[in-house]
Design a protein around this motif. Sequence first.
Motif, PDB file in Angstrom:
ATOM      1  N   SER A  28       0.835  -1.193   0.000  1.00 59.33           N
ATOM      2  CA  SER A  28       0.000   0.000   0.000  1.00 59.33           C
ATOM      3  C   SER A  28       0.873   1.248   0.000  1.00 59.33           C
ATOM      4  O   SER A  28       1.789   1.382   0.805  1.00 59.33           O
ATOM      5  N   ARG A  30      -0.774   4.410  -0.305  1.00 56.64           N
ATOM      6  CA  ARG A  30      -1.610   5.480   0.241  1.00 56.64           C
ATOM      7  C   ARG A  30      -2.886   4.879   0.809  1.00 56.64           C
ATOM      8  O   ARG A  30      -3.467   3.971   0.237  1.00 56.64           O
ATOM      9  N   TYR A  32      -6.753   5.868   2.273  1.00 58.75           N
ATOM     10  CA  TYR A  32      -7.790   6.888   2.330  1.00 58.75           C
ATOM     11  C   TYR A  32      -8.834   6.442   3.355  1.00 58.75           C
ATOM     12  O   TYR A  32      -9.535   5.460   3.129  1.00 58.75           O
ATOM     13  N   ASP A  46      -7.074   1.198   0.645  1.00 62.91           N
ATOM     14  CA  ASP A  46      -5.644   1.186   0.362  1.00 62.91           C
ATOM     15  C   ASP A  46      -5.413   1.217  -1.145  1.00 62.91           C
ATOM     16  O   ASP A  46      -6.063   0.477  -1.895  1.00 62.91           O
ATOM     17  N   PHE A  47      -4.460   2.058  -1.577  1.00 66.49           N
ATOM     18  CA  PHE A  47      -4.131   2.219  -2.987  1.00 66.49           C
ATOM     19  C   PHE A  47      -2.653   1.936  -3.215  1.00 66.49           C
ATOM     20  O   PHE A  47      -1.820   2.215  -2.349  1.00 66.49           O
ATOM     21  N   ASP A  48      -2.326   1.408  -4.406  1.00 62.44           N
ATOM     22  CA  ASP A  48      -0.918   1.181  -4.748  1.00 62.44           C
ATOM     23  C   ASP A  48      -0.323   2.462  -5.320  1.00 62.44           C
ATOM     24  O   ASP A  48      -0.987   3.504  -5.392  1.00 62.44           O
ATOM     25  N   GLU A  49       0.933   2.393  -5.768  1.00 61.62           N
ATOM     26  CA  GLU A  49       1.620   3.577  -6.275  1.00 61.62           C
ATOM     27  C   GLU A  49       1.018   4.124  -7.566  1.00 61.62           C
ATOM     28  O   GLU A  49       1.210   5.287  -7.898  1.00 61.62           O
ATOM     29  N   GLN A  50       0.269   3.298  -8.303  1.00 58.27           N
ATOM     30  CA  GLN A  50      -0.395   3.752  -9.526  1.00 58.27           C
ATOM     31  C   GLN A  50      -1.805   4.279  -9.256  1.00 58.27           C
ATOM     32  O   GLN A  50      -2.531   4.624 -10.177  1.00 58.27           O
ATOM     33  N   GLY A  51      -2.203   4.321  -7.989  1.00 55.83           N
ATOM     34  CA  GLY A  51      -3.524   4.826  -7.632  1.00 55.83           C
ATOM     35  C   GLY A  51      -4.635   3.804  -7.755  1.00 55.83           C
ATOM     36  O   GLY A  51      -5.813   4.168  -7.693  1.00 55.83           O
ATOM     37  N   ARG A  52      -4.293   2.525  -7.905  1.00 54.04           N
ATOM     38  CA  ARG A  52      -5.308   1.469  -8.012  1.00 54.04           C
ATOM     39  C   ARG A  52      -5.698   0.977  -6.621  1.00 54.04           C
ATOM     40  O   ARG A  52      -4.839   0.799  -5.753  1.00 54.04           O
TER      41      ARG A  52
END
Length: 81
Positions: A28, A30, A32, A46-52
């Motif tokens: 993860s 980021r 939110y 939870d989002f990965d570095e590509q925002g997924r």
Amino acid sequence: MTDVRVTYDKTVNAAYVYRTEPQARVKSARMYPCDPVDVDGVINLDFDEQGRLIGIEVLAASSKLPEYLLQSAERLDTEGA
């Protein structure tokens, strides 16, 4: 239909719904937090570095998720593990 991995710890009443391949180890980048007033509880996305979206943490899971999902979840507590 894809498999969804769900883990549940009944001791703390918390669940995690993984939105990645079950065997993948995605970190993860980021988190939110959803507004606890709007969702009547604590739910974190939870989002990965590509925002997924990679996962959803649900506290007070027994009041937020269907019982069948919690019963079929991978148990993290000692009961049912």
